[in-house]
Structures are given as C-alpha cells and as structure tokens.
Scaffold this active site. Structure first.
Site, PDB file in Angstrom:
ATOM      1  N   TYR A  20       1.894 -10.778  11.280  1.00 24.53           N
ATOM      2  CA  TYR A  20       2.773 -11.318  10.242  1.00 24.53           C
ATOM      3  C   TYR A  20       4.243 -11.147  10.657  1.00 24.53           C
ATOM      4  CZ  TYR A  20       5.524 -11.394   5.968  1.00 24.53           C
ATOM      5  OH  TYR A  20       6.507 -11.644   5.044  1.00 24.53           O
ATOM      6  N   TYR A  57      -3.604   3.499  -0.457  1.00 28.33           N
ATOM      7  CA  TYR A  57      -3.969   3.357   0.952  1.00 28.33           C
ATOM      8  C   TYR A  57      -3.245   4.390   1.804  1.00 28.33           C
ATOM      9  CZ  TYR A  57      -5.598  -1.206  -0.683  1.00 28.33           C
ATOM     10  OH  TYR A  57      -6.214  -2.220  -1.353  1.00 28.33           O
TER      11      TYR A  57
HETATM   12  N1  UDP Z   1      -0.669  -0.208  -1.509  1.00 22.22           N
HETATM   13  C1  UDP Z   1      -1.604   0.646  -2.060  1.00 22.22           C
HETATM   14  N2  UDP Z   1      -2.561   0.129  -2.897  1.00 22.22           N
HETATM   15  C2  UDP Z   1      -2.625  -1.202  -3.205  1.00 22.22           C
HETATM   16  C3  UDP Z   1      -1.666  -2.068  -2.636  1.00 22.22           C
HETATM   17  C4  UDP Z   1      -0.703  -1.536  -1.801  1.00 22.22           C
HETATM   18  O1  UDP Z   1      -1.576   1.857  -1.811  1.00 22.22           O
HETATM   19  O2  UDP Z   1      -3.512  -1.619  -3.956  1.00 22.22           O
HETATM   20  C5  UDP Z   1       0.408   0.344  -0.656  1.00 22.22           C
HETATM   21  C6  UDP Z   1       0.508  -0.287   0.718  1.00 22.22           C
HETATM   22  O3  UDP Z   1      -0.309   0.409   1.652  1.00 22.22           O
HETATM   23  C7  UDP Z   1       1.990  -0.151   1.012  1.00 22.22           C
HETATM   24  C8  UDP Z   1       2.654  -0.244  -0.367  1.00 22.22           C
HETATM   25  O4  UDP Z   1       1.628   0.041  -1.306  1.00 22.22           O
HETATM   26  O5  UDP Z   1       2.266   1.125   1.532  1.00 22.22           O
HETATM   27  C9  UDP Z   1       3.219  -1.617  -0.656  1.00 22.22           C
HETATM   28  O6  UDP Z   1       2.226  -2.567  -0.355  1.00 22.22           O
HETATM   29  P1  UDP Z   1       2.322  -4.088  -0.744  1.00 22.22           P
HETATM   30  O7  UDP Z   1       1.050  -4.732  -0.308  1.00 22.22           O
HETATM   31  O8  UDP Z   1       2.700  -4.215  -2.187  1.00 22.22           O
HETATM   32  O9  UDP Z   1       3.563  -4.646   0.092  1.00 22.22           O
HETATM   33  P2  UDP Z   1       3.868  -4.596   1.684  1.00 22.22           P
HETATM   34  O10 UDP Z   1       4.661  -3.330   1.906  1.00 22.22           O
HETATM   35  O11 UDP Z   1       2.582  -4.646   2.438  1.00 22.22           O
HETATM   36  O12 UDP Z   1       4.704  -5.813   1.882  1.00 22.22           O
END
Ligand code: UDP
Length: 323
Positions: free
Chosen positions: A141, A206
């Site tokens: 990405y 996560y």
């Molecule tokens: N995350 C999480 N649980 C979820 C979705 C996201 O723990 O259900 C975590 C993810 O690993 C990251 C942060 O939240 O560290 C933000 O993730 P998101 O997907 O919202 O945005 P990104 O940073 O990937 O653009």
C-alpha cells in the site's frame, strides 16, 4: 472553482466534496462504487459512475466536467490486504491513477490534489515524521502511494502539472451528513463503535507487545473535517509540494478504546490478538510545514472530538449507508 473528484463516493472523498460544495465550488464525482456508496455522493454534485481503469471513460467524464482541478481519492487503502494482494494495490493505485493524470494532460488541467499516506515512510527513524525523513514503505500500500508521488514529480516537470500531495495519518470522525462506512470494516474507530452499538461482541486489539507505553500501536488521528480543510487550501496553491498531515498528537489503541467508552457511555469488550502484519508501532505527524506553508490549523485536535463526531454519525446510521 470546478473540481473533478475521483473517489468522491468514499469516506474521505465524500466529505471533501460536501465541504467544497458548502464553500461554493462546483463538483463532479467520478467513482465506480466498489468502495464508495451512491448515498455518500452529495446531491449537489454531478455524478459519473465509472471505473478509473477505463481510460476512455475517465477522459470523457473529465472533458465533460471541464474542471479547474482534480482531487484523487480513488485508491485501495488497506495495509493488511495489500500484504496478501499486492497486485490489487499496484493496479488500482498506480496503473489506474495514470489514466487520471493522462486525462489531465489531454484536457490541459494543471492542478492536482493527491491523497497520499504516512505509510510511504515505513518505520521512520525518528518521530514526529516530517517531510525530510526518508521514505521506505514496509507494505505494498505504502509503496504504491510512493510510486504515485514519484510519478507526480515527472508530470510536473514534463507537463507542468502542479500537485499537492497530502500524506494523511489516520483520518477519522464524521461530518453531520457523511461518515465512515466500509463494506469490510478494518479501521479501529468504526470497529470499536460497532461494539458500542451491539453489532459486534468485542473489539480486537492487534498486538499488545509493541515498544510503546501500553504495548499497543500509536497513531495520529486527524478529524476528517480538518483533512477536508487542507484539500480546500491546496486548491489555491500554484507550486507543487508534499505535506504530512496529522495533528501531531499520538493516541494508542487502548487510549482510543477508553475514549470510546467515555464518549458512548457503553461497555466495550476487547480481545487481545497478535500483531497485524505491516503495522508500524508508532506514526505521528510533524505538521509544522503544512501549518506554515498552507496556513492549515486543525479545528478538532482532541481524540474526544473525533470520536464524538463519529459516534453521532454511527448512531444515526447504524447500518452505514445501507447498501
Ligand atoms: N487496530 C486494532 N483493531 C482493529 C483495527 C485496528 O487494534 O479492529 C489497530 C491497528 O493495528 C493499528 C491501529 O489500530 O495499530 C489503527 O488501525 P487502522 O486500521 O484504523 O488504521 P491504519 O493505521 O492501518 O491506517
């Protein structure tokens, strides 16, 4: 101005469209509705339902709309998915985007605002992440967005295309009318709010073993309306440039969940999971340049304000756009 918005039916695009219309611009939206929603296209905008991969359709729509500027939001934007399906990312975000640039060359449109991302930096060597840091993406990405940034320099040099690339940190929140509804929701805040609405049993965290104070990832959440302001300011620019855009504050996953508990007044169960691949531990924007050069100032800096706006929208649209 007349603005042609690729991806104007998606989360960020739809709200930028609304905000531009509110400020008196004319808007044409071009979207294939794979990620976007028909109901997210502001009724005041002209709508072209077509695919960016269809070069003739892009050229035709842009010719008809006769815009002064292009905004490009039409991209695939999931880090995790890009780690399993890189082809989708290079095709949608690089190859299809070229059709948009070439249509601009065809019609002599010179102004371009590009949705880029902090994911172009990978795991940065220092924090906050300002524009001087080297870009070494750690997922397809981020790589696809960096490739597009690089192409922009050449379209500028060769065709005089003036661009503003905005490298978003974590866009979140909602306007009164439009909000975040992905068919497969992977983003943190909407997933937490689904738990608050009783649509999901628990939110998954996560990774709890990151080198951060509470072990969860830190992100810089920026209100979607502040992001829209930056796009509108970029329309007045005559020079090409790259800007990182976040508030400069960092919030951990656990802190976002606690904030959602306070704002919603509901219990939110969590399940601790292992790390999601491609996630850097900490991403916080250095936003000095965009404040200085564009005169951008965030109106909603607190995570509470962001979550509150998202919660209002999700309560009013518990099934999202319902399609
Ligand atoms: N995350 C999480 N649980 C979820 C979705 C996201 O723990 O259900 C975590 C993810 O690993 C990251 C942060 O939240 O560290 C933000 O993730 P998101 O997907 O919202 O945005 P990104 O940073 O990937 O653009």
């Amino acid at each position: 101005m007349k603005i042609f918005v690729a991806g104007g039916a998606g989360y960020i695009g739809s709200i930028c469209v609304e905000q531009m219309l509110d400020r008196g611009h004319e808007v044409a939206v071009f979207d294939n509705l794979t990620e976007g929603h028909r109901a997210a296209v502001d009724l005041r905008a002209t709508f072209y339902e077509a695919d960016l991969g269809d070069r003739d359709a892009v050229v035709r729509a842009m010719g008809e709309a006769a815009p002064d500027a292009i905004m490009h939001f039409a991209a695939s934007a999931l880090v995790g998915e890009s780690m399993t399906n890189p082809s989708k990312y290079f095709r949608n975000n690089v190859a299809n985007g070229i059709n948009l640039l070439d249509a601009m060359v065809t019609w002599g449109v010179k102004k371009f605002v590009f949705s880029s991302t902090c994911a172009t930096f990978g795991i940065p060597e220092k924090m906050p992440i300002d524009e001087s840091l080297p870009q070494h993406p750690i997922n397809p990405y981020g790589e696809s967005k960096l490739m597009f940034e690089r192409m922009l320099r050449w379209y500028d040099e060769i065709h005089g295309l003036r661009f503003t690339a905005l490298r978003y940190f974590n866009a979140a929140g909602a306007s009164k009318k439009f909000g975040e509804d992905h068919r497969i929701e992977t983003h943190l805040i909407p997933n937490i709010l689904k738990v608050a609405l009783g649509q999901k049993e628990a939110v998954e965290i996560y990774g709890t073993d990151y080198p951060t104070p509470d072990g969860t990832c830190i992100r810089d959440y920026i209100h979607i309306l502040d992001l829209a302001d930056a796009h509108i300011l970029a329309l007045d620019r005559e020079e090409s440039d790259f800007f990182n855009i976040g508030t400069g504050g960092g919030t951990s996953v656990r802190e976002v969940i606690d904030c959602c508990r306070r704002v919603t007044g509901r219990e939110i169960a969590v399940v601790e999971k292992s790390r999601r691949s491609g996630d850097p531990p900490r991403l916080v924007a250095g936003s000095e340049k965009i404040r200085r050069v564009l005169g951008w100032e965030p109106r909603f800096e607190s995570i509470e304000a962001i979550v509150t706006s998202a919660w209002h929208w999700h309560q009013q649209h518990p099934q999202g756009y319902g399609d």
